[in-house]
Each structure stands twice: as C-alpha cells, then as structure tokens.
Write a protein that holds these residues in place. Structure first.
Motif, mmCIF file in Angstrom:
data_model
loop_
_atom_site.group_PDB
_atom_site.id
_atom_site.type_symbol
_atom_site.label_atom_id
_atom_site.label_comp_id
_atom_site.label_asym_id
_atom_site.label_seq_id
_atom_site.Cartn_x
_atom_site.Cartn_y
_atom_site.Cartn_z
ATOM 1 N N LEU A 1 1.009 -0.944 0.026
ATOM 2 C CA LEU A 1 -0.226 -0.052 -0.180
ATOM 3 C C LEU A 1 1.194 1.046 -0.244
ATOM 4 O O LEU A 1 1.753 1.151 0.464
ATOM 5 N N PRO A 2 0.400 2.140 -0.933
ATOM 6 C CA PRO A 2 1.244 3.429 -0.138
ATOM 7 C C PRO A 2 1.235 4.175 0.249
ATOM 8 O O PRO A 2 0.477 4.169 1.327
ATOM 9 N N GLY A 3 2.098 4.934 0.330
ATOM 10 C CA GLY A 3 2.414 6.033 2.423
ATOM 11 C C GLY A 3 1.317 6.707 1.674
ATOM 12 O O GLY A 3 0.679 7.453 2.705
ATOM 13 N N ARG A 4 1.435 7.251 1.216
ATOM 14 C CA ARG A 4 0.137 8.589 0.369
ATOM 15 C C ARG A 4 -1.180 7.959 -0.035
ATOM 16 O O ARG A 4 -1.493 7.583 -0.004
ATOM 17 N N ASP B 1 -9.229 -0.553 1.710
ATOM 18 C CA ASP B 1 -9.454 -1.099 0.264
ATOM 19 C C ASP B 1 -9.402 0.088 -0.536
ATOM 20 O O ASP B 1 -9.045 -0.646 -1.336
ATOM 21 N N TYR B 2 -9.445 0.726 -0.041
ATOM 22 C CA TYR B 2 -9.725 2.161 -1.610
ATOM 23 C C TYR B 2 -8.378 2.401 -2.024
ATOM 24 O O TYR B 2 -8.258 2.284 -3.339
ATOM 25 N N GLU B 3 -7.520 2.095 -1.069
ATOM 26 C CA GLU B 3 -5.502 1.918 -1.633
ATOM 27 C C GLU B 3 -5.749 0.856 -3.055
ATOM 28 O O GLU B 3 -4.833 0.521 -4.010
ATOM 29 N N LEU B 4 -6.479 -0.327 -3.098
ATOM 30 C CA LEU B 4 -6.366 -2.146 -3.512
ATOM 31 C C LEU B 4 -6.871 -1.696 -4.750
ATOM 32 O O LEU B 4 -6.505 -1.375 -5.779
ATOM 33 N N LEU B 5 -8.333 -0.874 -4.954
ATOM 34 C CA LEU B 5 -8.874 -0.698 -5.570
ATOM 35 C C LEU B 5 -8.001 0.705 -6.656
ATOM 36 O O LEU B 5 -8.372 0.499 -8.172
#
Length: 601
Positions: free
Chosen positions: A209-212, A538-542
């Motif tokens: 997952l990104p940090g930002r 979850d949003y980051e995965l999307l």
C-alpha cells in the motif's frame, strides 16, 4: 461424506481441541468460552461463540490472516464465562517467524481491551438497517490500550456477556513477502498452561500500500470535549480556544491535541485542527494585523509532516476562519458592508501568510458548518462566497450543500442552489446527487462526501453495524467523491445528550476521552476508527488495480459491494427511500478484498 457427517466430524474435533486446551469454543468444565473473529465482525454482548469462520478454525487450531505490505489487519478475541467471576486472563501474541526474518510481537502487534458504551437514543434508520430493536443497551466501541492504568488487560470476566480483546497487526512496508507463523494464547494469570492456544499464520503478499493517501479522510478536530474531560478546561467556542505552545500552563493541552492528531494520522486520516485561531486586530477600514506566532508554532509540524512519525504532511488544512471568526454578529451582521470589509481583509492576510509559508496549495476555507437545508443557509453561503470573490483572497471555498436544487427529487419547496464561487462541494450523503457530479467536475470543482446515515451512506455512530464505517471508502469511490469529510472527529459520546439529531451528519467522535481509564496525555481510538481505516486500505487496493490496468475490475467490484448510495438511495423522491444499498454482512467486503489481493499478487 455428507454435510451432516462433516459437521459431526468438525464438532468432534472441536471437543478434542477443547479438552486438550488448544482451542475453546463452548464453555468447558472451567466455564470459559474463547474464540477468535475478524475485526469486521459484529460481536455484541450476546453474540454466540463461532467455532469456524473466515479467519479462525477450532478444528485446525489455527488463525489465518492475509495482508499487504504497509497494511494493518485486526483480530478480535472474545471471552465469555458461565461461572462468574472468572479470570483475569492475559492474551498474548508471540513473535512471528517468516522468510529469513522475524516480526517482533512487541513492535508490530498492539492489544486493546474493548469497552462497552451505553446508547440510549437511536436514529430513525436503526431498526430497518440493522434488524435490531431500538432498545437502550451497551455497544462495544472504545479501545483501551492493554497497559492502561484502568480498563485494559488482563481481562476479568464479571458479567454474563462477551468481553473482547482487539489485536492490530501492523505489517511494515519493509517486511519480506511470505508466510509468518507464531502463536496466539489466552492464559489465566495464575496458571501455567494456556486456556486457549492456536497457531497464528500471517501471509504477507507482494503487494504494498502506498504511504500517501489516495482518499483523504478529513477529520475536523474540535478538542473542546477532550480538554474538558482530560484537563478540566472550561468549555469555549472552538474559534476562541487558545493553545499556546510556549506557555507552561498550556503544555498539557497542546500535548493532548498533538497526540489526538497523531492518533488520527496513524489510522490514515487527515486531521484538521479547528481551534487556536490566530488573534487579529483591524488597523484601518480595510486592513488587519494578525499575530501568527503561536499559530505557526502549533500547526507547522502537521503541515510539513515533521510532527508525524512517517513525516507525511496533511493533504489539506483549513484557513482559520468561520462564520464566528471574524464574528459577523459583532460586526454589523452578515450582510453589512462593515463585516464584508473585515472578513475580506482578514482572509487576504490569511492567504498572504499561507502563501509565504508554502501552505496555500492545501488551504481550504470552510466558513459555514453543516445545517438543515433551507433558503437561509444557501443565502449565507452565497453572501460569504461573494465576499471572498470580491476580496484580494481567492481561496478554495467548501460548502456543505447539494450541488444543485433538490426540486428534481420531489422536494417542491427546495431552495435554489446557484453558487458559482463554491470550489468544493461537500454535502452530506442525503444530498449527494451522483448525476450532478459530472457537471461539477467539468467546471473544475471537487466533490467530497460527508458521511450521513443509511440508506444514503454508512453511519459513524456507535450503534451502527461494523460494515458501515468500512464501506464509506467504497461509497466514496462509487459516487466519485475525491475525499471524505468527517465533521465531529473528536466529539465525546454522551448517552444523555446525543446532540442535535436533526443536524446533517450527526455522529459520535472517532476518538474518545481516556481520562476514565487513567490516561491523561492522549485520547482513545474506537472500533469505528479502526474499521474506517480498513475501508481506506481497501480504497488503496482499488487504486492499485487502476494503476495496474484493472480499472474495469475495480469498478465492477465496487458496483457489487455498493449497489447505490447518495440520492440514488431514493425511490421516487427524497421521502421514499430504498433499503441500504450495501450488505451488513462483513463477508461481502472480505471477499472483495481477497479478490483484489489475489489479482494484485
């Protein structure tokens, strides 16, 4: 083997596990039932034990989790006794051995005792959305650190109800992908053998997952409740609340506020302090002098990231101005030329200072708070945005209003909404009209979602189902919102005074006071904050699916998880609502997450 025989074999294995002390499902001779569940499960005071679920198998004596790098996953350990009192019980997680390294339990595992909160008054949506009667009762919500002076561990069972332990597993971004193994145990503090023990298997996938933050979750923090309950500070309007970093008498208060913002930031939120507005004085008819010293010393670390362990700055920051600061009522009234000149001068100085400090690209101006929709509210926003437009301070103006009149949705008396100077529309979900978002984007404007209530959005109240907090990020994706706005992130829950339930987006704070548990320097996280973070992950995965050429898959998953939200939850008009467009079964969200991880890995 038939389904009945398979069930019988599993039951026999469960009994064997119970007798050998490696897993406990139903109360044993010693009267204690212990089981494990995923963090998204609703475990209430009377929820029955679960011998087999998505993460826990009593028959195999195993808990299994899958996670990405830089992600936090969670478990709940539930204990219940038929012979009271029982305990105290300690819950332990060992180090996890993996591919060429160990994940230290002390470093990446956090344990919390879940404390119940009393809810007396319920919103009108509650019975239909949850299938439960709106009866006063206790709901699990507040998370007390295991080492707290009071209310933490070990767990003493004194009432005939489930007692819960929450365990966070924060996987560092530098961990090696692979399978990590350890043990989860529950021990009576006076016994050498565990009452419950199982293998803990953590599968870390090669997905990071990104940090930002892909989805900013803007949490407005009015610290008044925390300061009053922790430090006995008098109640003061947020804009008038002074926080002086260099004053010895303010050190504890400043420390509490900093800990509050750091706690929210650690959960992938973007906290916005709504206090300590700088002092100003009019020098002539069109100029003001502002004392920025104390304000800058307080907020600079959040804006440049130096105040946070990950050094990541906040995505947005509010211009310290509101309808009460400068105070319209004390300066001739909202429509007076005197007030217009004062506000324009003050905003011009704020813009100049933010530009000088390099903060202007993140500055937003939210003057009017959420309020029931009528012509007066629209007129106030129109007057204020016109003042901003005519001033020397063009700023991004945030309005908690629908993007256009709601007359088209059957509200015959809906006020006209023609506000060309609004930059960011952040309406509560009940006014968030997906069909109007395309027009907003074409005009170069942004749309943020303010969580409200079912069936328009998930709720952030204590009594809401566990899935409501997590699904909010999915709803933001579905509706095309580029951020979430949380209005009262630090509001203390008072069962005798739930506040104005008619106000849009009425909610309970995501962090709660900790003074009752012997903690003065910081507030406590809640289950809702943990689950909201889960949804943001979850949003980051999307977003990762999009970046890897799988946008259609991401959109398809979202459409299946969230069938409708916003004003799409209306049938023929605003008074005729559908059932909620998302499931309260956490298995739906877990399955969607597993599909995303599998595709990315």
């Amino acid at each position: 083997m038939t389904a009945c025989r398979r069930w019988g074999a599993a039951a026999l294995l469960g009994v064997a596990v119970l007798l050998t002390g490696t897993g406990c499902l139903e109360p044993s001779a010693r009267g204690v039932a212990i089981w494990v569940a995923d963090g998204d499960e609703d475990i209430l005071a009377d929820t029955p034990p679960s011998s087999e679920n998505d993460v826990f198998s009593a028959a195999r004596g195993q808990v299994r989790l899958r996670t990405a790098l830089n992600e936090t996953v969670a478990l709940q350990v539930a204990l219940r006794s038929s012979a009271l009192p029982a305990g105290p019980f300690d819950v332990r997680v060992s180090d996890l051995a993996g591919p060429g390294e160990r994940l230290s339990g002390d470093a990446f595992v956090r344990r919390y005792r879940v404390q119940y909160t009393k809810v007396v008054r319920f919103r009108s949506w509650y019975p239909a959305h949850t299938g439960r009667p709106a009866m006063p009762g206790l709901f699990p919500d507040v998370l007390v650190p295991w080492d707290a002076p009071r209310g933490g561990g070990p767990v003493q069972l004194t009432e005939a109800r489930n007692e819960l332990v929450w365990i966070d597993f924060a996987v560092p971004p530098t961990a090696r992908p692979g399978v990590y193994r350890g043990r989860l145990e529950v021990r009576h503090v006076a016994e050498r053998q565990p009452r419950f023990a199982c293998d803990l298997v953590l599968e870390v996938l090669p997905v990071a997952l990104p940090g930002r933050h892909g989805l900013p979750v803007l949490c407005r923090v009015d610290p008044g409740d925390l300061l009053a309950m922790h430090l006995r500070w008098p109640r003061t309007p947020a804009e008038q609340l002074a926080l002086l970093p260099d004053a010895p008498s303010h050190l504890a208060a400043v420390g509490l506020v900093r800990e509050t913002l750091e706690l929210l930031h650690a959960h992938r939120m973007d906290p916005l302090l709504w206090a300590a507005f700088p002092k100003f004085q009019a020098t002539d008819d069109r100029r003001v002098a502002v004392d920025w010293a104390a304000y800058d010393a307080l907020v600079a670390g959040w804006l440049d990231g130096s105040a946070f362990p990950d050094r990541a700055p906040v995505e947005y920051w509010p211009i310290p101005a509101s309808l009460d600061y400068p105070d319209a009522a004390r300066n001739g009234g909202l429509g007076s030329p005197r007030y217009a000149r004062l506000l324009a001068a003050y905003l011009a100085e704020c813009r100049r200072h933010f530009a000088e400090r390099g903060w202007l690209d993140r500055a937003v101006l939210r003057v009017c708070p959420p309020a029931p929709l009528d012509a007066g509210v629209v007129d106030r926003v129109r007057t204020l945005t016109e003042i901003v437009r005519r001033s020397e301070a063009p700023l991004a103006v945030v309005a908690h209003l629908p993007t256009r009149s709601l007359a088209g949705l059957g509200w015959s008396g809906a006020p006209a909404v023609e506000l060309p100077d609004v930059t960011v529309w952040a309406p509560p979900a009940m006014w968030f009209e997906p069909a109007a978002i395309a027009t907003v984007r074409q005009l170069g404007r942004a749309a943020w979602l303010m969580p409200d209530r079912p069936p328009y959005s998930g709720a952030l109240t204590i009594e809401a189902p566990a899935t409501d907090a997590r699904v909010l990020a999915w709803q933001a994706y579905r509706l095309g919102a580029s951020a979430l706005w949380i209005e009262d992130a630090a509001r203390a829950h008072d069962p005798d005074d739930p506040g104005d339930l008619s106000r849009p987006a009425a909610m309970d704070g995501l962090v709660q006071p900790a003074a009752d548990y012997g903690i003065r320097e910081r507030p406590l996280a809640t289950l809702r904050l943990k689950r909201l973070r889960r949804g943001v992950q979850d949003y980051e995965l999307l977003r990762l699916l999009e970046e890897n050429g799988r946008r259609l898959l991401a959109e398809s998953l979202v459409q299946q998880v969230v069938r409708w939200a916003g004003t799409d939850a209306c049938r023929d008009n605003l008074l005729s609502g559908r059932e909620s467009g998302w499931s309260t079964d956490p298995a739906v969200l877990r399955t969607a997450r597993e599909l995303m991880l599998a595709e990315l890995a």
